[in-house]
Design a protein around this motif. Sequence first.
Motif, PDB file in Angstrom:
ATOM      1  N   ASN A 173       0.904  -1.124  -0.122  1.00  0.00           N
ATOM      2  CA  ASN A 173       0.135  -0.021   0.042  1.00  0.00           C
ATOM      3  C   ASN A 173       0.823   1.181   0.050  1.00  0.00           C
ATOM      4  O   ASN A 173       0.563   2.257   0.755  1.00  0.00           O
ATOM      5  N   ARG A 174       1.782   1.393  -1.025  1.00  0.00           N
ATOM      6  CA  ARG A 174       2.882   2.431  -0.917  1.00  0.00           C
ATOM      7  C   ARG A 174       2.231   3.585  -1.865  1.00  0.00           C
ATOM      8  O   ARG A 174       0.976   3.492  -2.114  1.00  0.00           O
ATOM      9  N   SER A 175       2.763   4.972  -1.651  1.00  0.00           N
ATOM     10  CA  SER A 175       2.132   5.939  -2.450  1.00  0.00           C
ATOM     11  C   SER A 175       2.762   5.930  -3.804  1.00  0.00           C
ATOM     12  O   SER A 175       3.924   5.726  -4.036  1.00  0.00           O
ATOM     13  N   PHE A 176       1.684   6.462  -4.872  1.00  0.00           N
ATOM     14  CA  PHE A 176       2.138   6.466  -6.263  1.00  0.00           C
ATOM     15  C   PHE A 176       1.921   7.798  -6.776  1.00  0.00           C
ATOM     16  O   PHE A 176       0.894   8.598  -6.465  1.00  0.00           O
ATOM     17  N   GLN A 177       2.342   8.172  -7.898  1.00  0.00           N
ATOM     18  CA  GLN A 177       2.211   9.327  -8.744  1.00  0.00           C
ATOM     19  C   GLN A 177       2.185   9.172 -10.239  1.00  0.00           C
ATOM     20  O   GLN A 177       3.085   8.448 -10.755  1.00  0.00           O
ATOM     21  N   LEU A 178       1.158   9.903 -10.874  1.00  0.00           N
ATOM     22  CA  LEU A 178       1.060   9.658 -12.260  1.00  0.00           C
ATOM     23  C   LEU A 178       1.669  10.788 -13.084  1.00  0.00           C
ATOM     24  O   LEU A 178       1.076  11.842 -12.532  1.00  0.00           O
ATOM     25  N   GLU A 179       2.335  10.752 -13.859  1.00  0.00           N
ATOM     26  CA  GLU A 179       3.005  11.858 -14.600  1.00  0.00           C
ATOM     27  C   GLU A 179       2.662  11.521 -16.135  1.00  0.00           C
ATOM     28  O   GLU A 179       3.128  10.726 -16.728  1.00  0.00           O
ATOM     29  N   ALA A 190      -5.101   8.567  -4.819  1.00  0.00           N
ATOM     30  CA  ALA A 190      -3.821   7.822  -4.440  1.00  0.00           C
ATOM     31  C   ALA A 190      -3.225   6.677  -5.369  1.00  0.00           C
ATOM     32  O   ALA A 190      -1.969   6.701  -5.669  1.00  0.00           O
ATOM     33  N   HIS A 191      -4.046   5.834  -5.862  1.00  0.00           N
ATOM     34  CA  HIS A 191      -3.748   4.682  -6.658  1.00  0.00           C
ATOM     35  C   HIS A 191      -4.359   4.589  -8.144  1.00  0.00           C
ATOM     36  O   HIS A 191      -4.567   3.656  -8.720  1.00  0.00           O
ATOM     37  N   ASP A 192      -5.266   5.808  -8.341  1.00  0.00           N
ATOM     38  CA  ASP A 192      -6.250   5.803  -9.244  1.00  0.00           C
ATOM     39  C   ASP A 192      -6.301   7.007 -10.016  1.00  0.00           C
ATOM     40  O   ASP A 192      -6.531   8.171  -9.415  1.00  0.00           O
ATOM     41  N   TRP A 193      -6.122   7.068 -11.569  1.00  0.00           N
ATOM     42  CA  TRP A 193      -6.297   8.214 -12.268  1.00  0.00           C
ATOM     43  C   TRP A 193      -7.138   8.004 -13.352  1.00  0.00           C
ATOM     44  O   TRP A 193      -7.274   6.958 -13.925  1.00  0.00           O
ATOM     45  N   VAL A 194      -7.686   8.946 -14.111  1.00  0.00           N
ATOM     46  CA  VAL A 194      -8.012   9.227 -15.443  1.00  0.00           C
ATOM     47  C   VAL A 194      -7.551  10.048 -16.329  1.00  0.00           C
ATOM     48  O   VAL A 194      -7.328  11.245 -15.678  1.00  0.00           O
ATOM     49  N   TRP A 195      -6.931   9.915 -17.366  1.00  0.00           N
ATOM     50  CA  TRP A 195      -6.298  10.513 -18.269  1.00  0.00           C
ATOM     51  C   TRP A 195      -6.879  10.713 -19.545  1.00  0.00           C
ATOM     52  O   TRP A 195      -7.241   9.617 -19.905  1.00  0.00           O
ATOM     53  N   CYS A 210       6.533   5.095  -8.144  1.00  0.00           N
ATOM     54  CA  CYS A 210       6.257   4.755  -6.317  1.00  0.00           C
ATOM     55  C   CYS A 210       7.057   5.796  -5.954  1.00  0.00           C
ATOM     56  O   CYS A 210       8.217   5.995  -6.088  1.00  0.00           O
ATOM     57  N   GLN A 211       6.480   6.596  -4.985  1.00  0.00           N
ATOM     58  CA  GLN A 211       7.217   7.569  -4.202  1.00  0.00           C
ATOM     59  C   GLN A 211       8.051   7.105  -3.264  1.00  0.00           C
ATOM     60  O   GLN A 211       8.956   7.938  -2.664  1.00  0.00           O
ATOM     61  N   ASP A 212       7.728   6.077  -2.939  1.00  0.00           N
ATOM     62  CA  ASP A 212       8.628   5.360  -1.567  1.00  0.00           C
ATOM     63  C   ASP A 212      10.099   5.086  -1.985  1.00  0.00           C
ATOM     64  O   ASP A 212      10.856   5.309  -1.402  1.00  0.00           O
ATOM     65  N   ASN A 213      10.311   4.468  -3.402  1.00  0.00           N
ATOM     66  CA  ASN A 213      11.572   4.062  -3.652  1.00  0.00           C
ATOM     67  C   ASN A 213      12.004   4.490  -5.019  1.00  0.00           C
ATOM     68  O   ASN A 213      13.021   4.165  -5.469  1.00  0.00           O
ATOM     69  N   GLY A 214      11.091   5.296  -5.981  1.00  0.00           N
ATOM     70  CA  GLY A 214      11.346   5.809  -7.211  1.00  0.00           C
ATOM     71  C   GLY A 214      11.166   4.544  -8.278  1.00  0.00           C
ATOM     72  O   GLY A 214      11.412   5.214  -9.540  1.00  0.00           O
TER      73      GLY A 214
END
Length: 425
Positions: A173-179, A190-195, A210-214
Motif C-alpha cells: 500500500n505504497r504511495s504513487f504518482q502519475l505523470e 492515491a492509486h487511481d487516475w483518469v487521463w 512509486c514515491q517510496d523508492n522511485g
Amino acid sequence: MHPGPAPRRTRRNRLVRPAAVDQGGHPGGHERRPRPDRASENPLVGSSGILDRLGRPGWRCSVSERCLRTRCPGDRLAGPTATHFTLKVRTMGKSMTISILRRNPLRVFFLVAIASVLAGGIAISQPTPGGFASGRASFAVAFQDEVARYRVMAGFVLPGEEVRFRVVEDERNRSFQLEGPDGLLLKSRAHDWVWQAPVVTGVYPVRVTCQDNGESILLNVFVLVPFSQVVNGRLNGYRIGSYPDKPLKGLDIYKPPVGFVEVTAENPNTAVSPHFTLGQFLCKQESGYPKYLVLRTRLLRKLEFVLQTINRAGIRCDQLTVMSGYRTPWYNKAIGNVQYSRHVWGGAADVYVDVDPIDGQMDDLNKDGKIDIKDAAVVYRIIDDRFSEDAWTPFVGGLGQYRVTASHGPFVHVDVRGFRARWGD
C-alpha cells in the motif's frame, strides 16, 4: 584356550555421489546405480514455481544436496539414510538460508512461504549475475482490460479517449504518482487516475512512479489514426486493403480495428515492452514512411511471458526475433494466407530464438547439428507444457510450429485469439 572374539568389521560413513551414467564396475564390485530422476527425487524442484504463487516471481532459488550413504566393505550400497537440502532465497540486499530434511517434503513449502514473508515481501526483476532480466516491476498498473507488470509497456487509444489507470498488486500500500505531461489529467487519487489522451496522433509517455523508492512503470501510449480515415483501402498513401465484412463466428476480436499506429522514421525503436520495439511488428510490404500497423497489448504481454518461460527452461536468450508481426489485409492476401489470420488484427507473431550465433535463423536448440522443425518443436513444447498453469490464463490462443522452406527457417506462431488452437507441420 578359547579363541578370542572374531575381529569386527569396521563400518564407515562415506559421501557417495550417485552416478549420472553407468561408468563400469563400482570399487566394491557392484555397478553404480543410475542417477534418479531429479523431478521425483528432489522435493525442491519447482520451488521457483512456489515462489511465483507466493507473489515472489522475481526471486532466485538455489538448492544444494548432500546424500549420506552408509556402506560396509562387501555390502551392497545402502539407500540414503538422510538427505539434507539447503535452500537459499535471495532478494535485494537480503538472503536467507534454510536446511531441510528430505524426509519431510511438506516442510519445504512452509519454510519457503515463511522465508518469503521474513525477507520483506520484495518482488524483484534484477537477475543473478549472467541471468535473464525479465523487466518486471514490484507492482502493476491496470488499464483498458490489461495489466502492465513490466517497467515499460505500450497502450493504444483513440484521439481524446479517456483512460483509467490503477495501481494493482501492491502488497504494501505504497504511495504513487502519475505523470503524463501531454494530455489532461481528469481525476487523481492515491492509486487511481483518469487521463485524457491528446487529439494528435503520436506516442505519449505516461509514467506511474512509486514515491517510496522511485520505481516506475512507463506506459508508452500510442494515439491511433482512426480506422475511418482509410479511403479506398489506403491510409495516407499506405496500402491497407479491406477487412472482412463479417467477423469470424461473430467474434468481436475479428471486427475491423478501431485505428492504426502511425510509424514514422523517428519512432520504430520506441519500446513497447522490455524486450520488443515498435518496428519489429511492421508489415513486410515495401513502402516509405509513414507506415501503419495494428498491435495489441495482450500480445506484447504474452511474448514477454513466453521469453521468460524459455529462459526458465534453460535456453538463455534476451530477445525473440519477430519474423512476422502485423500484416495488412492486402499483404496477407498477396502471400496467400488465410483471410482470418490473427496477424491482420495485430494479435499474432511468428518468432524464433536466434542467439548463438545470431545468423537470421532459429538456433540449434536440440543440439543435433541441424536447423529444422525439431528446434521449433523445442520452443513449442516449452510453451504448450505451461498452458494449463493459471499464469497463462490471460494468454489463451493459438500455437503452431513450422518447418524450413525455401523462404524461411523453422519458427513458432503465437497469438492471443482468446481460445485454444494448436497445429504444426
